[in-house]
Scaffold this active site. Structure first.
Site, PDB file in Angstrom:
ATOM      1  N   LYS A 274      -7.349 -13.508  13.269  1.00  0.00           N
ATOM      2  CA  LYS A 274      -8.434 -12.559  13.551  1.00  0.00           C
ATOM      3  C   LYS A 274      -9.698 -12.809  12.728  1.00  0.00           C
ATOM      4  CE  LYS A 274      -5.463  -8.855  15.085  1.00  0.00           C
ATOM      5  NZ  LYS A 274      -5.022  -7.472  14.987  1.00  0.00           N
TER       6      LYS A 274
ATOM      7  N   ASP B 270      -9.501  -3.082  17.321  1.00  0.00           N
ATOM      8  CA  ASP B 270      -8.526  -2.553  16.355  1.00  0.00           C
ATOM      9  C   ASP B 270      -9.075  -1.334  15.611  1.00  0.00           C
ATOM     10  OD1 ASP B 270      -6.331  -4.222  16.731  1.00  0.00           O
ATOM     11  OD2 ASP B 270      -6.973  -5.680  15.226  1.00  0.00           O
TER      12      ASP B 270
ATOM     13  N   GLY C 159      -6.042  -8.503   5.284  1.00  0.00           N
ATOM     14  CA  GLY C 159      -6.328  -9.526   6.289  1.00  0.00           C
ATOM     15  C   GLY C 159      -7.164  -8.980   7.436  1.00  0.00           C
TER      16      GLY C 159
ATOM     17  N   GLY D 270       3.861   1.083  14.882  1.00  0.00           N
ATOM     18  CA  GLY D 270       2.729   0.309  15.391  1.00  0.00           C
ATOM     19  C   GLY D 270       2.455   0.432  16.883  1.00  0.00           C
TER      20      GLY D 270
HETATM   21  P1  NAP Z   1      -3.535 -11.398   8.673  1.00  0.00           P
HETATM   22  O1  NAP Z   1      -4.963 -11.455   9.040  1.00  0.00           O
HETATM   23  O2  NAP Z   1      -2.789 -12.672   8.504  1.00  0.00           O
HETATM   24  O3  NAP Z   1      -3.420 -10.533   7.311  1.00  0.00           O
HETATM   25  C1  NAP Z   1      -2.189 -10.275   6.718  1.00  0.00           C
HETATM   26  C2  NAP Z   1      -2.392  -9.680   5.322  1.00  0.00           C
HETATM   27  O4  NAP Z   1      -1.088  -9.456   4.768  1.00  0.00           O
HETATM   28  C3  NAP Z   1      -3.148 -10.568   4.343  1.00  0.00           C
HETATM   29  O5  NAP Z   1      -3.843  -9.756   3.438  1.00  0.00           O
HETATM   30  C4  NAP Z   1      -2.014 -11.315   3.636  1.00  0.00           C
HETATM   31  O6  NAP Z   1      -2.325 -11.678   2.310  1.00  0.00           O
HETATM   32  C5  NAP Z   1      -0.937 -10.255   3.585  1.00  0.00           C
HETATM   33  N1  NAP Z   1       0.377 -10.884   3.585  1.00  0.00           N
HETATM   34  C6  NAP Z   1       0.798 -11.920   4.352  1.00  0.00           C
HETATM   35  N2  NAP Z   1       2.073 -12.222   4.075  1.00  0.00           N
HETATM   36  C7  NAP Z   1       2.458 -11.364   3.102  1.00  0.00           C
HETATM   37  C8  NAP Z   1       3.642 -11.181   2.371  1.00  0.00           C
HETATM   38  N3  NAP Z   1       4.737 -11.947   2.606  1.00  0.00           N
HETATM   39  N4  NAP Z   1       3.685 -10.222   1.428  1.00  0.00           N
HETATM   40  C9  NAP Z   1       2.598  -9.441   1.192  1.00  0.00           C
HETATM   41  N5  NAP Z   1       1.434  -9.565   1.845  1.00  0.00           N
HETATM   42  C10 NAP Z   1       1.369 -10.520   2.799  1.00  0.00           C
HETATM   43  O7  NAP Z   1      -2.704 -10.559   9.748  1.00  0.00           O
HETATM   44  P2  NAP Z   1      -3.204  -9.302  10.613  1.00  0.00           P
HETATM   45  O8  NAP Z   1      -3.810  -9.785  11.871  1.00  0.00           O
HETATM   46  O9  NAP Z   1      -3.962  -8.400   9.718  1.00  0.00           O
HETATM   47  O10 NAP Z   1      -1.804  -8.632  11.030  1.00  0.00           O
HETATM   48  C11 NAP Z   1      -0.947  -8.066  10.049  1.00  0.00           C
HETATM   49  C12 NAP Z   1       0.209  -7.326  10.738  1.00  0.00           C
HETATM   50  O11 NAP Z   1      -0.310  -6.185  11.461  1.00  0.00           O
HETATM   51  C13 NAP Z   1       0.944  -8.174  11.783  1.00  0.00           C
HETATM   52  O12 NAP Z   1       2.317  -7.860  11.709  1.00  0.00           O
HETATM   53  C14 NAP Z   1       0.379  -7.693  13.111  1.00  0.00           C
HETATM   54  O13 NAP Z   1       1.293  -7.867  14.184  1.00  0.00           O
HETATM   55  C15 NAP Z   1       0.175  -6.212  12.797  1.00  0.00           C
HETATM   56  N6  NAP Z   1      -0.854  -5.600  13.660  1.00  0.00           N
HETATM   57  C16 NAP Z   1      -0.449  -4.693  14.584  1.00  0.00           C
HETATM   58  C17 NAP Z   1      -1.388  -4.090  15.382  1.00  0.00           C
HETATM   59  C18 NAP Z   1      -0.946  -3.066  16.382  1.00  0.00           C
HETATM   60  O14 NAP Z   1      -1.667  -2.861  17.367  1.00  0.00           O
HETATM   61  N7  NAP Z   1       0.160  -2.393  16.176  1.00  0.00           N
HETATM   62  C19 NAP Z   1      -2.739  -4.406  15.282  1.00  0.00           C
HETATM   63  C20 NAP Z   1      -3.116  -5.342  14.328  1.00  0.00           C
HETATM   64  C21 NAP Z   1      -2.142  -5.936  13.519  1.00  0.00           C
HETATM   65  P3  NAP Z   1      -3.210 -12.972   1.943  1.00  0.00           P
HETATM   66  O15 NAP Z   1      -4.574 -12.603   2.374  1.00  0.00           O
HETATM   67  O16 NAP Z   1      -3.015 -13.100   0.503  1.00  0.00           O
HETATM   68  O17 NAP Z   1      -2.611 -14.091   2.775  1.00  0.00           O
END
Ligand code: NAP
Length: 285
Positions: free
Chosen positions: A70, A106, A132, A243
């Site tokens: 994203k 979002d 993120g 979610g």
């Molecule tokens: P992203 O851009 O990759 O961001 C993920 C964040 O989580 C980053 O800050 C990352 O840290 C951190 N992170 C990654 N792995 C981790 C771990 N093992 N332990 C602790 N922190 C960790 O992903 P995103 O797009 O924000 O999505 C995140 C989650 O939200 C996903 O599961 C996605 O499916 C869900 N989501 C759901 C919806 C919905 O409609 N329900 C909408 C949006 C997102 P770093 O920056 O240090 O890598």
């Protein structure tokens, strides 16, 4: 009504097999009488640029973008709508005559999720876990609603950079600190935007020493049969929101951008719940 030029849509991410977007959007297209195909495409970070360039010519009428693309996908698009510029992240792309336009649904989807449960955050302390792409949208939405935001990240500079790039005043904290645990214990609302809770990462995102209170509302952006965080929230007597509602709200806004048609959110919600039940029964058997 039939879409005129092409009717192909997708969600891209890595991992992507967990995504309920294909089932949800396919049900919405069918209910609206639109002949369209929506597929999940696994796209690794190294393949992202190539995939986006090809999407123009395949052509996709539009696509969704999920973890971990994203924040980065915007640089390969032709234009960013105000909704994406305000968040510096894109979750929805519209193909307008081979020009790819990035949007963000979002932030509005998250606000709609809170409003669907009458959750008022004005002047209240909200802890966001993760920094993120989806955290950007959540923080934007919370700031617009007047919340006091604590942003917990596994690296402090990432949280500080997010706040600076959105020009939003937040208190950054290290997610692994006991200070973060104390903040969650005292929060009005806690929101998980990390991938912790997904099938391949079945862990809790709560910081060490957290003592969840029943007055706290827990929102997990991760969806699955039941995540560790949702289970912890239930045990503590919290109001919990998984979610699915955010998935439906951001998906409905994306659907409208692509088709100019208001989708049937009840059908989208029911389809997601049914798909989750099926995943649950498969994994239990
Ligand atoms: P992203 O851009 O990759 O961001 C993920 C964040 O989580 C980053 O800050 C990352 O840290 C951190 N992170 C990654 N792995 C981790 C771990 N093992 N332990 C602790 N922190 C960790 O992903 P995103 O797009 O924000 O999505 C995140 C989650 O939200 C996903 O599961 C996605 O499916 C869900 N989501 C759901 C919806 C919905 O409609 N329900 C909408 C949006 C997102 P770093 O920056 O240090 O890598």
């Amino acid at each position: 009504m039939l879409l005129k030029l092409n009717n192909r849509f997708a969600v891209i991410g890595d991992p992507i097999t967990h995504s309920l977007s294909p089932a949800m959007h396919s049900a919405a297209f069918k209910a609206a009488g639109i002949d369209a195909n929506y597929e999940a495409q696994e796209v690794s970070p190294t393949a992202l640029e190539d995939w986006v360039q090809r999407a123009r010519h395949i052509p996709y009428a539009g696509f969704n973008v999920t973890i971990p693309h994203k924040e980065r996908v915007g640089r390969y698009l032709d234009e960013l709508d105000d909704s994406a510029q305000r968040v510096n992240a894109v979750n929805t792309v519209v193909n307008q005559g081979n020009a790819l336009i990035g949007f963000n649904t979002d932030a509005s989807g998250f606000v709609a999720t809170l409003q669907s449960r009458d959750i008022d955050v004005r002047g209240r302390c909200v802890v966001v876990l993760g920094a993120g792409g989806s955290a950007r949208a959540v923080v934007r939405g919370l700031a617009d609603l007047g919340a006091d935001i604590i942003l917990c990240s596994r690296t402090l500079p990432k949280a500080e950079a997010l706040a600076a790039s959105l020009s939003i005043s937040v208190t950054p904290m290290l997610a692994s600190s006991t200070k973060a645990g104390e903040a969650v214990s005292a929060a009005h609302l806690v929101v998980n935007t990390t991938p912790l809770g997904m099938k391949h990462l079945p862990f809790s995102p709560l910081p060490p020493g957290t003592d969840l209170q029943p007055e706290t509302t827990v929102v997990d952006l991760v969806y699955g049969p039941i995540t560790a965080l949702i289970r912890q929230g239930r045990v503590a007597g919290c109001v919990v929101i998984d979610g699915i509602e955010m998935l439906v709200q951001q998906g409905a806004a994306a659907f409208q951008l692509w088709t100019k048609v208001v989708p049937d959110v009840a059908i989208m919600r029911a389809t997601c719940r049914q798909a989750l039940r099926e995943v649950h029964s498969c994994s239990a058997s």
